[in-house]
Design an enzyme around this catalytic site. Structure first.
Site, PDB file in Angstrom:
ATOM      1  N   LYS A 158     -23.411  31.804  13.002  1.00  0.00           N
ATOM      2  CA  LYS A 158     -22.999  31.983  14.233  1.00  0.00           C
ATOM      3  C   LYS A 158     -22.056  30.858  14.579  1.00  0.00           C
ATOM      4  O   LYS A 158     -21.077  30.906  15.314  1.00  0.00           O
ATOM      5  CB  LYS A 158     -24.025  32.422  15.189  1.00  0.00           C
ATOM      6  CG  LYS A 158     -24.653  33.667  14.949  1.00  0.00           C
ATOM      7  CD  LYS A 158     -25.890  33.815  16.141  1.00  0.00           C
ATOM      8  CE  LYS A 158     -26.564  35.390  15.747  1.00  0.00           C
ATOM      9  NZ  LYS A 158     -27.543  35.777  16.825  1.00  0.00           N
ATOM     10  N   ARG A 159     -22.500  29.641  14.108  1.00  0.00           N
ATOM     11  CA  ARG A 159     -22.069  28.201  14.641  1.00  0.00           C
ATOM     12  C   ARG A 159     -20.579  28.327  13.845  1.00  0.00           C
ATOM     13  O   ARG A 159     -19.901  27.432  14.317  1.00  0.00           O
ATOM     14  CB  ARG A 159     -23.124  27.230  14.265  1.00  0.00           C
ATOM     15  CG  ARG A 159     -24.319  27.295  15.051  1.00  0.00           C
ATOM     16  CD  ARG A 159     -23.997  26.834  16.497  1.00  0.00           C
ATOM     17  NE  ARG A 159     -25.321  27.075  17.208  1.00  0.00           N
ATOM     18  CZ  ARG A 159     -25.495  27.002  18.471  1.00  0.00           C
ATOM     19  NH1 ARG A 159     -24.277  27.259  19.074  1.00  0.00           N
ATOM     20  NH2 ARG A 159     -26.661  26.963  19.031  1.00  0.00           N
TER      21      ARG A 159
END
Length: 518
Positions: free
Chosen positions: A272-273
């Protein structure tokens, strides 16, 4: 490659996300592959919200998941919103169903009560590291060192339960057994139970963990195929044993574990990052979180078309076996086959999804594109009629990648306050040609045809008769009209902006040129 079994069977598949935050693009792909399989075989596509971990529950996440999948065109046949014959479809609302199966496993000797405190577990793990020279887990090798119903007398267990002592229920894995199953994508898979831990299947608050809940729910909801990410592959051995221990082996679903989605460089799983780090969306919709670090921009807000995103995701680990790349949803449904899903990780190529999106925009009408950018135009403070905006979008569509490019690249269609390539203008401008440029402005002002091709011929004839080359004049004309040498056909642009307005822009550029140093 194992073949999917569909004879005399109504396909029932589920997408079962946890409402713990934004829906990662890997989850959308999992939902897509489930959807394609169901629709190809006239089956049922189910949404089940797995919210048993209340500590990680995030308000608004369930609504986000449903909205994101709807935007992608993935609509459910059964779920929390639609209902269905096997509801409820939130695990938190099914809490009363799980304890009986955990008790059944205990009665048959396949599970046991564990009364270990968090402190004793941590102490034992440190001890096991030294004793076994690795991070040992709670399993057949270590469970007899712990406080559980395997090491306590029946009276002690009864007293602990009646006094309200905190406990969990763990699955009792065989000491050393090869658990084998056939994965549609990976073929024959085997895990030895000595490498696996005694998973907690029911927590002290009565909520099941993923392992018990998903097996029980899949059984009760008559799920025929479980399609999920590779990270669940090793846990499948626990699930296979649960089906055996609960005597449900005859209706155990077929498993298909999808390959990981890798970072653009192919090194490691896409997280997600990574979207923030690499400047690209990895979520279908934007996610606003009280913690700024957990807020993300989605594909929708970045200007991508949902059909293009779906087309791109379908190719992350799957191949139709042909050269065709552009597929409608219906074409994907007809072509999809789990046997064509690869085992190896699929690289998330952001340039490729931009290419897909570009192809989709090229095939849209001006009106379709305009419907996506109307609010963007208003937010920029510009006014444009529906007809005019559609015409602008049609003229620019072959040159844009995402919807907001209309605003970025087409600013000169909406305002007189647009940037100009002054460096190129200075290189091209020759004060001695001022009268010729003025003559072009007059030509536009006096032109009375709406045929851009006729205008093009007239302008080029004028330039030829002036004794100058096209390269000496047309760049000046384009910078005056659009501020840049890039863009769609110059003469179509002039006609769309308007002859009088274009004349005025040329006139202004001539006036501005007087301020240039000699």
């Amino acid at each position: 490659m194992p073949q999917i079994q569909i004879m005399h069977q109504t396909i029932r598949v589920r997408f079962a996300p946890s409402p713990t935050g934004a829906l990662h693009i890997g989850g959308v792909r999992t939902a897509l592959f489930n959807y394609l399989l169901a629709k190809k075989h006239n089956g049922t596509f189910i949404l089940r919200i797995e919210d048993t971990d209340q500590n990680r529950f995030v308000p608004g996440a369930e609504d986000y998941i449903i909205e994101a999948l709807a935007w992608c065109g993935l609509h459910f046949d059964e779920g929390p919103m639609q209902g269905g014959p096997y509801g409820p479809y939130r695990q938190s609302e099914r809490k009363h169903m799980y304890a009986q199966f955990a008790d059944q496993l205990i009665q048959k000797g396949h599970a046991y009560y564990a009364f270990d405190s968090a402190e004793s577990l941590e102490h034992k793990r440190e001890e096991w590291k030294l004793k076994f020279d690795h991070s040992a887990t709670y399993n057949a090798l270590t469970r007899l060192e712990m406080k559980n119903s395997l090491t306590m007398s029946a009276e002690e267990v009864s007293e602990a339960l009646s006094s309200g002592q905190a406990y969990t229920i763990r699955l009792k894995m065989p000491a050393s057994e090869d658990v084998r199953f056939t994965d549609i994508i990976r073929g024959e898979v085997s895990f030895n139970t000595s490498e696996l831990d005694d998973k907690i299947i029911l927590k002290g608050d009565g909520m099941p963990t993923y392992h018990l809940a998903n097996v029980v729910d899949d059984y009760l909801m008559k799920i025929t195929h479980v399609i999920r990410g590779e990270e669940w592959l090793s846990s499948t051995a626990h699930h296979v044993l649960l089906y055996r221990f609960l005597e449900w082996e005859s209706v155990m679903p077929q498993f298909a574990h999808l390959p990981l989605i890798l970072k653009p460089d192919g090194k490691g799983k896409l997280s997600k990052r990574d979207g923030v780090k690499l400047g690209m969306p990895v979520f279908p919709l934007s996610w606003e979180d009280p913690n700024p670090e957990d807020s993300f921009v989605g594909f929708k807000e970045a200007g991508f078309d949902p059909d293009a995103l779906i087309n791109f995701l379908a190719f992350l680990g799957w191949n139709p076996g042909t050269e065709q790349e552009i597929f409608s949803m219906e074409e994907l449904i007809q072509a999809f086959d789990l046997s064509h899903v690869s085992k190896g990780g699929a690289r998330f190529d952001f340039d490729k999804i931009k290419w897909f999106n570009q192809q989709y925009l090229k095939n849209q009408s001006g009106e379709e594109i305009a419907s996506h950018v109307t609010l963007l135009i208003k937010d920029a403070g510009w006014n444009a009629s529906e007809e005019y905006l559609a015409a602008v979008c049609y003229l620019l569509k072959d040159r844009i990648t995402v919807y907001p490019d209309i605003v970025r690249d087409g600013v000169y269609f909406f305002t007189e306050d647009f940037p100009k390539d002054t460096d190129t203008f200075k290189k091209k401008w020759n004060p001695e040609h001022k009268n010729i440029i003025q003559g072009l402005a007059d030509l536009l002002g006096n032109w009375n045809s709406d045929d851009s091709t006729e205008l093009e011929h007239a302008v080029k004839d004028y330039i030829a008769n002036s004794g100058l080359g096209l390269g000496q004049v047309l760049p000046i004309l384009r910078i005056a009209i659009a501020g840049t040498l890039k863009g769609p056909d110059l003469f179509q642009t002039v006609m769309l902006i308007g002859l009088r307005k274009s004349q005025a822009r040329i006139q202004k550029l001539i006036e501005d040129s007087s301020h240039l140093p000699a």
